[in-house]
Design an enzyme around this catalytic site. Structure first.
Site, PDB file in Angstrom:
ATOM      1  CE  LYS A 119     -60.385 -21.722  -3.826  1.00 21.91           C
ATOM      2  NZ  LYS A 119     -61.708 -21.691  -4.440  1.00 21.91           N
TER       3      LYS A 119
ATOM      4  CG  ASP B  47     -66.035 -22.601  -5.174  1.00 19.93           C
ATOM      5  OD1 ASP B  47     -65.860 -21.375  -5.166  1.00 19.93           O
ATOM      6  OD2 ASP B  47     -65.107 -23.435  -5.120  1.00 19.93           O
TER       7      ASP B  47
ATOM      8  N   GLY C  45     -67.440 -31.974 -16.289  1.00 21.73           N
ATOM      9  CA  GLY C  45     -66.383 -31.802 -15.295  1.00 21.73           C
ATOM     10  C   GLY C  45     -66.752 -32.465 -13.986  1.00 21.73           C
TER      11      GLY C  45
ATOM     12  N   GLY D 182     -64.273 -31.996 -11.147  1.00 18.25           N
ATOM     13  CA  GLY D 182     -63.239 -31.506 -10.230  1.00 18.25           C
ATOM     14  C   GLY D 182     -63.854 -30.821  -9.021  1.00 18.25           C
ATOM     15  N   GLY D 183     -63.038 -30.050  -8.294  1.00 18.16           N
ATOM     16  CA  GLY D 183     -63.476 -29.403  -7.052  1.00 18.16           C
ATOM     17  C   GLY D 183     -64.706 -28.537  -7.232  1.00 18.16           C
TER      18      GLY D 183
ATOM     19  CG  ASN E 238     -64.583 -35.752 -15.531  1.00 22.37           C
ATOM     20  OD1 ASN E 238     -64.425 -34.548 -15.706  1.00 22.37           O
ATOM     21  ND2 ASN E 238     -63.648 -36.528 -14.999  1.00 22.37           N
TER      22      ASN E 238
END
Lengths: 268, 268
Positions: free
Chosen positions: B75, B112, B136, B138-139, B160
């Site tokens: 990715k 996503d 969160g 993240g990605g 986070n």
């Protein structure tokens, strides 16, 4: 046409060619894989001639790609890219299936001849001890000559417009097999023979017949390599004269069944 | 699982990853292609990290390969190989779908976030004007933050463990959208909020809960990115406290449906 199931564990078999839309291998072989419970799907891979080396490297780098069928224009070039060749493919100088061997290498195989013979056997055509006449001395003819020798045909006459090519074919088969199985000769069918058209004459409606059909008679079997049309003008004429006939479609069926077994065998 | 039909005209979509056997895209997307009458089959392509460039060149050289999904470990590297990036994929710095554009180039996309939102909408979750809390940064969280902004969420609090990462995410979204949509904050759900777990906490049974579930109540919707287990410990606790729940499975469904439409759209 039976549907195939694809999930993350499915292995891939390709068929490479350009064009590729005419390829019939996927719809022919996928039901066989499914019927044998093999988690393999065969897919068409459109590979232009100039890009073969690039695609080859990419296919080789994907461990779940178990191999691929080869069609035009790649049949003659592929032998040079293979890591090794099956002895039969090496003799014939053409490859129609590449398989990833258990050591990861790509090995080239040639199933034209064996597929032709498997098709004959599946249709109950007697081969053992029978004499045969083959018209044609091109790539398919070479493969078929070797396969007929292995299948128990007693003697083969090879007839070709260019006589030298027929002689070269006969000599190659005899030398490789240590026999005097094949001879170059006239396209004259004899009583009880298996008569094989291994030329492309019959693909088009306007083609001349590959031999003088007035010599065909009951007791002979006339077999085609041409699958489309399924019944060629030669087969129609042979049937009218009382000979048994054998469509080129059985060569495809026979070959696909052989190739399916061959691909499954490498999965271990 | 519906079977797919493959013949010579079938186009290919891949899903690249290493390992690949866990990939669920083929069995999820193939029935959608079939249902839309699209002659496309999605197949798993096992691509080791070191071989990505080699495989990439091979895939690009096959005109009937219309693109591929991207999973671990590719990715982050794929954006560098793409000929161009969709603006959203460029912002997020990750690509999960590569499509062959009509000019033959490979363009990277990221679904996503949009997949998450499509899943919410398909399940009738109200988004317009609602406040949201996301755990969160993240990605997946970055992608979801952008998508929630586009979907009409009024305000987003990003919580986070590393506060700086939450602040960076909020700043990035606000700058890119010219809004003050996102702020970094505490993982404290408020009345009526959409509460999103965008961490991986819940994948394993032994994971701690991503937030203090005693603060959950009726009127909130608690949504997961985790699809397996389909109902996480967080969702179970939320349901017990009267909140509406939304499994991560809907994100997969939503994303696959979006990607199917996206791939079909390029066939022209």
């Amino acid at each position: 046409m039976v549907g195939v199931r694809v999930d993350g564990t499915t292995r891939l078999m390709g068929i490479i060619g350009d064009p590729i839309s005419q390829a019939r291998t996927p719809q022919a072989i996928n039901p066989i894989f499914a019927g044998k419970g093999a988690d393999i799907v065969c897919v068409p891979l459109h590979v232009p001639a100039d890009d073969l080396a690039t695609v080859w490297a990419g296919l080789k780098a994907m461990p779940n790609l178990i191999g691929f069928g080869v069609t035009l224009p790649h049949k003659q070039i592929v032998p040079q890219l293979c890591d090794s060749l099956d002895p039969l493919a090496a003799r014939i100088g053409a490859v129609n299936v590449v398989r990833r061997e258990p050591d990861g290498r790509f090995r080239g195989y040639q199933f034209d001849g064996q597929g032709f013979v498997r098709g004959l056997i599946a249709q109950g055509v007697v081969l053992q001890g029978r004499d045969a006449l083959m018209i044609g001395a091109g790539g398919a003819a070479v493969a078929i000559a070797f396969a007929l020798q292995q299948a128990g045909i007693a003697r083969l006459v090879v007839a070709n417009r260019t006589f030298d090519k027929a002689e070269a074919l006969a000599r190659a088969v005899n030398e490789a097999t240590g026999t005097s199985f094949a001879t170059a000769g006239a396209p004259t069918p004899e009583s009880g023979q298996l008569v094989v058209n291994a030329t492309s004459l019959g693909l088009n409606d306007s083609d001349p017949l590959p031999l003088d059909v007035s010599m065909l008679q009951a007791g002979m079997t006339v077999a085609e390599v041409i699958a489309k049309p399924e019944i060629t003008a030669l087969l129609r004429a042979a049937e009218q004269r009382g000979a048994a006939i054998h469509s080129g479609i059985h060569m495809i069926t026979g070959q696909v069944s052989l190739i399916a077994d061959h691909m499954i065998a490498a999965l271990g």
